[in-house]
Write an enzyme that holds these catalytic residues in place. Structure first.
Site, short mmCIF file in Angstrom:
data_model
loop_
_atom_site.label_atom_id
_atom_site.label_comp_id
_atom_site.label_asym_id
_atom_site.label_seq_id
_atom_site.Cartn_x
_atom_site.Cartn_y
_atom_site.Cartn_z
N ARG A 20 -7.61 -3.56 0.68
CA ARG A 20 -7.23 -3.91 2.07
C ARG A 20 -8.27 -4.82 2.72
O ARG A 20 -7.92 -5.81 3.35
CB ARG A 20 -7.01 -2.65 2.90
N ASN A 38 -2.23 0.92 3.17
CA ASN A 38 -1.92 1.67 1.96
C ASN A 38 -0.60 2.40 2.17
O ASN A 38 -0.31 2.87 3.27
CB ASN A 38 -3.00 2.70 1.65
#
Length: 94
Positions: A20, A38
């Site tokens: 990320r 996520n």
């Protein structure tokens, strides 16, 4: 300049490897806006908006990801109904 919004799903070993944060860095470098989070199934979801050339570059980068990742598959779909924020941000897991 033609722009597009798309949803990108990245599968493989992509959680717990800095994916990320890496995605935020890549998107900001390309001048794209959107978000990354996520998913409960172990994948990473990105909703991204910007010029098509930069979007295609981002998707190509996603095939590799950060060095600790092992990307198995990258899927894309239009995300025309998504509200995309200015800038690019990490969101909590879904």
């Amino acid at each position: 300049m033609l722009t597009l919004a798309m949803r990108v799903i990245i599968e493989g070993r992509v959680q717990g490897v800095g994916y990320r944060a890496w995605a935020v860095e890549q998107a900001r470098m390309l001048g794209l806006k959107g978000w990354v989070r996520n998913l409960l199934d172990g994948s990473v979801e990105v909703v991204i908006d910007g010029p098509i050339k930069q979007l295609m570059g981002f998707v190509a980068y996603c095939q590799d990801g950060p060095s600790a990742a092992h990307v198995r598959r990258v899927s894309t779909a239009p995300a025309a109904d998504e509200v995309v924020p200015e800038g690019f941000e990490q969101r909590p897991s879904a």
